[in-house]
Write a protein that holds these residues in place. Structure first.
Motif, PDB file in Angstrom:
ATOM      1  N   VAL A  73      -7.365  22.529 -45.513  1.00  0.00           N
ATOM      2  CA  VAL A  73      -6.359  23.233 -46.302  1.00  0.00           C
ATOM      3  C   VAL A  73      -5.057  23.240 -45.516  1.00  0.00           C
ATOM      4  N   THR A  74      -3.948  23.415 -46.231  1.00  0.00           N
ATOM      5  CA  THR A  74      -2.629  23.335 -45.583  1.00  0.00           C
ATOM      6  C   THR A  74      -1.761  24.527 -45.977  1.00  0.00           C
ATOM      7  N   PRO A  75      -2.007  25.699 -45.383  1.00  0.00           N
ATOM      8  CA  PRO A  75      -1.139  26.848 -45.654  1.00  0.00           C
ATOM      9  C   PRO A  75       0.264  26.605 -45.106  1.00  0.00           C
ATOM     10  N   VAL A  76       1.237  27.261 -45.731  1.00  0.00           N
ATOM     11  CA  VAL A  76       2.640  26.986 -45.440  1.00  0.00           C
ATOM     12  C   VAL A  76       3.286  28.144 -44.688  1.00  0.00           C
ATOM     13  N   VAL A  77       3.941  27.822 -43.571  1.00  0.00           N
ATOM     14  CA  VAL A  77       4.752  28.788 -42.828  1.00  0.00           C
ATOM     15  C   VAL A  77       6.158  28.742 -43.414  1.00  0.00           C
ATOM     16  N   ARG A  78       6.632  29.872 -43.908  1.00  0.00           N
ATOM     17  CA  ARG A  78       7.903  29.909 -44.630  1.00  0.00           C
ATOM     18  C   ARG A  78       9.099  30.104 -43.709  1.00  0.00           C
ATOM     19  N   ASP A  79      10.188  29.417 -44.038  1.00  0.00           N
ATOM     20  CA  ASP A  79      11.500  29.613 -43.400  1.00  0.00           C
ATOM     21  C   ASP A  79      11.386  29.617 -41.879  1.00  0.00           C
ATOM     22  N   VAL A  80      10.784  28.566 -41.342  1.00  0.00           N
ATOM     23  CA  VAL A  80      10.494  28.493 -39.902  1.00  0.00           C
ATOM     24  C   VAL A  80      11.765  28.590 -39.073  1.00  0.00           C
TER      25      VAL A  80
ATOM     26  N   PHE B 208      16.090  21.276 -49.893  1.00  0.00           N
ATOM     27  CA  PHE B 208      15.897  22.690 -49.562  1.00  0.00           C
ATOM     28  C   PHE B 208      16.845  23.112 -48.446  1.00  0.00           C
ATOM     29  N   SER B 209      17.216  24.377 -48.473  1.00  0.00           N
ATOM     30  CA  SER B 209      18.052  24.922 -47.402  1.00  0.00           C
ATOM     31  C   SER B 209      17.181  25.452 -46.265  1.00  0.00           C
ATOM     32  N   GLY B 210      16.155  26.231 -46.589  1.00  0.00           N
ATOM     33  CA  GLY B 210      15.226  26.694 -45.565  1.00  0.00           C
ATOM     34  C   GLY B 210      14.130  25.672 -45.334  1.00  0.00           C
ATOM     35  N   VAL B 211      13.479  25.769 -44.162  1.00  0.00           N
ATOM     36  CA  VAL B 211      12.434  24.812 -43.787  1.00  0.00           C
ATOM     37  C   VAL B 211      11.071  25.470 -43.877  1.00  0.00           C
ATOM     38  N   ASP B 212      10.242  25.004 -44.814  1.00  0.00           N
ATOM     39  CA  ASP B 212       8.858  25.477 -44.969  1.00  0.00           C
ATOM     40  C   ASP B 212       7.929  24.351 -44.514  1.00  0.00           C
ATOM     41  N   ILE B 213       7.018  24.677 -43.589  1.00  0.00           N
ATOM     42  CA  ILE B 213       6.170  23.663 -42.964  1.00  0.00           C
ATOM     43  C   ILE B 213       4.702  24.014 -43.182  1.00  0.00           C
ATOM     44  N   ALA B 214       3.926  23.060 -43.684  1.00  0.00           N
ATOM     45  CA  ALA B 214       2.493  23.257 -43.892  1.00  0.00           C
ATOM     46  C   ALA B 214       1.735  22.878 -42.628  1.00  0.00           C
ATOM     47  N   VAL B 215       0.725  23.677 -42.304  1.00  0.00           N
ATOM     48  CA  VAL B 215      -0.085  23.454 -41.104  1.00  0.00           C
ATOM     49  C   VAL B 215      -1.515  23.147 -41.540  1.00  0.00           C
ATOM     50  N   ALA B 216      -2.018  21.962 -41.204  1.00  0.00           N
ATOM     51  CA  ALA B 216      -3.369  21.568 -41.602  1.00  0.00           C
ATOM     52  C   ALA B 216      -4.402  22.371 -40.819  1.00  0.00           C
ATOM     53  N   VAL B 217      -5.367  22.930 -41.551  1.00  0.00           N
ATOM     54  CA  VAL B 217      -6.425  23.741 -40.940  1.00  0.00           C
ATOM     55  C   VAL B 217      -7.778  23.213 -41.420  1.00  0.00           C
ATOM     56  N   ALA B 218      -8.655  22.885 -40.481  1.00  0.00           N
ATOM     57  CA  ALA B 218     -10.001  22.428 -40.828  1.00  0.00           C
ATOM     58  C   ALA B 218     -10.896  23.639 -41.033  1.00  0.00           C
ATOM     59  N   THR B 219     -11.547  23.720 -42.193  1.00  0.00           N
ATOM     60  CA  THR B 219     -12.479  24.798 -42.492  1.00  0.00           C
ATOM     61  C   THR B 219     -13.838  24.196 -42.818  1.00  0.00           C
TER      62      THR B 219
ATOM     63  N   LEU C 210      -0.540  28.252 -50.270  1.00  0.00           N
ATOM     64  CA  LEU C 210      -0.936  26.854 -50.176  1.00  0.00           C
ATOM     65  C   LEU C 210       0.030  25.928 -50.910  1.00  0.00           C
ATOM     66  N   GLU C 211       1.093  26.487 -51.434  1.00  0.00           N
ATOM     67  CA  GLU C 211       2.025  25.716 -52.239  1.00  0.00           C
ATOM     68  C   GLU C 211       3.385  25.615 -51.558  1.00  0.00           C
ATOM     69  N   GLY C 212       4.068  24.494 -51.791  1.00  0.00           N
ATOM     70  CA  GLY C 212       5.419  24.319 -51.255  1.00  0.00           C
ATOM     71  C   GLY C 212       5.421  23.518 -49.965  1.00  0.00           C
ATOM     72  N   GLY C 213       6.528  23.609 -49.238  1.00  0.00           N
ATOM     73  CA  GLY C 213       6.694  22.861 -48.003  1.00  0.00           C
ATOM     74  C   GLY C 213       7.212  21.460 -48.256  1.00  0.00           C
ATOM     75  N   THR C 214       7.901  20.903 -47.264  1.00  0.00           N
ATOM     76  CA  THR C 214       8.412  19.540 -47.369  1.00  0.00           C
ATOM     77  C   THR C 214       7.735  18.590 -46.392  1.00  0.00           C
TER      78      THR C 214
END
Length: 445
Positions: free
Chosen positions: A322-329, A306-317, A358-362
């Motif tokens: 769940v691990t929502p993804v922050v796009r193009d950090v 990937f060229s851009g960096v997408d990072i998932a952040v673990a969240v306890a519910t 909730l999809e994507g990230g490396t």
């Protein structure tokens, strides 16, 4: 002309989903773009928007029902649609699309003001509840309330309904479960007993992780709480990951006195407050730029870079992790990262994330430092290449040029998929991460 509304495929390769709630009332006009129905997948709750202006003319599926993708769930059209046309359309769909019964088909935007529906002419009378089948007085209750009552051992005939015409709702059963807690069961102060899961997003008593208070056998020392759809999905994916993904681990300690000072300076001004986790997300993006071979996903036939960096952040519910993804950090400012993560975390706890979030990230980041955990190892979320586990900041003795000093040290454990990343590459990445954490001004570049 009346048309059929079918269960949409709200997530890729999803065969079925739960119809969590109807958000508009029967014969109540809605506009294109209005959320008319809420659908729950294993990880997200999705509001389905109307494609055109119209009204709901007939419900074919009750809230709380798991439905195969493509199944008719309602009939919609113009407000003056002839009833005969609606009946003809429903009849053409076959017996699998029978209208929801009047005893349980309530449709509103608010659960506190449901709208009861009369049974359409020519249809069978409402199906009786279990109590009615036994020849006793009929008890009107929603399907979800009946399932909860069965799971909790609650007799619906002893429950007072607060819905229209005394109809029993989920909240009524939950209250009855709390009242039925045996004297031998004690709960932590300020908590509420968890209701046995029915696979439906909770809109009442929140889950606290304690056993259900529903009528255990005399002398029983445990209660089995059925797994929710989300918990089942988490168990399945993590088991598959550990079985099929060859994990290897790297550990490091970073001196973060300068990082803590930078955070204090950032937060001294006005605007969005930045957390340590926000700074770590930006630092991970910086390390990915330095070592792009880590910014990958594993596929069976290729490694995707990937060229851009997408990072998932673990969240306890309440329902699970769940691990929502922050796009193009990498392209975001520090305040933009903080804003994005706070929004994702808030909506994750309310189960309002979209499936695409909730999809994507490396790579994922999971942080247990706020609980005092010093270090731990996490499980990779495929097809991502890695997950970074972050512990608590501790004051430790360090040695500089032969002299002993004190520094704030952050323990990091990186789990890596050996199929897509080699050990030397991961080691270079960890070195780059520690370097940027110990010289944090680079995070802002």
């Amino acid at each position: 002309m009346a048309e059929t509304l079918r269960m949409p495929e709200v997530a890729a390769n999803t065969a079925e989903a739960l119809l969590a709630s109807w958000n508009v009332g029967l014969n109540t006009p809605y506009a294109a773009g209005d959320p008319i129905v809420t659908v729950e997948t294993e990880k997200a709750v999705v509001e389905v928007e109307a494609e055109k202006d119209g009204v709901l003319l007939r419900l074919l599926v009750e809230a709380g029902t798991t439905v195969t993708v493509g199944t008719p769930i309602a009939v919609w059209g113009a407000a003056d649609e002839p009833a005969s046309e609606v009946d003809a359309l429903v009849a053409s769909l076959g017996t699998g699309a029978a209208p929801a019964t009047a005893s349980s088909a309530s449709v509103t935007a608010s659960a506190s003001a449901p709208q009861e529906r009369a049974t359409p002419a020519g249809t069978n009378a409402p199906a009786p509840t279990e109590a009615a089948r036994d020849g006793s007085e009929r008890v009107f209750a929603s399907p979800l309330a009946r399932r909860l009552a069965r799971a909790s051992g609650i007799d619906l005939r002893a429950v007072v309904g607060t819905g229209p015409h005394g109809r029993i709702r989920r909240s009524d059963v939950e209250a009855a479960v709390v009242r039925s807690a045996g004297p031998g069961e004690t709960l932590p102060e300020g908590t509420t007993p968890a209701i046995p899961s029915t696979g439906v997003a909770s809109t009442g008593v929140p889950s606290t992780g304690v056993p259900s208070a529903g009528a255990p056998a005399a002398g029983a020392r445990f209660v089995d709480v059925p797994n929710s759809r989300m918990r089942g999905a988490i168990a399945r994916r993590l088991t598959e990951s550990k079985q099929n993904t060859p994990h290897f681990y790297l550990r490091a300690g970073a001196r973060v006195d300068a990082l803590l000072e930078l955070r204090q300076q950032i937060n001294a001004g006005q605007g969005v407050k930045v957390s340590i986790n926000d700074l770590l997300v930006k630092a991970i993006a910086s390390a990915h730029v330095s070592v792009p071979a880590m910014n990958v996903q594993w596929n069976d036939t290729s490694i995707r870079h990937f060229s851009g960096v997408d990072i998932a952040v673990a969240v306890a519910t309440d329902g699970g992790l769940v691990t929502p993804v922050v796009r193009d950090v990498g392209s975001l400012s520090m305040s933009a990262v903080a804003t994005a993560t706070k929004d994702l975390i808030a909506r994750a706890k309310e189960r309002r994330l979209r499936q695409d979030e909730l999809e994507g990230g490396t790579i994922s980041i999971t942080n247990l430092g706020m609980y005092g955990t010093e270090d731990f190892a996490a499980i990779i979320n495929p097809p991502q290449a890695a997950i970074l586990a972050v512990g608590a900041v501790r004051q430790e003795a360090v040695v500089d040029d032969g002299a002993i000093g004190i520094a704030s040290v952050l323990r990091l454990t990186l789990a890596v998929d050996h199929r897509s990343v080699d050990g030397a590459t991961a080691a270079q990445w960890m070195t780059a991460l520690v370097e940027v954490l110990e010289h944090p001004l680079r995070i802002l570049l």
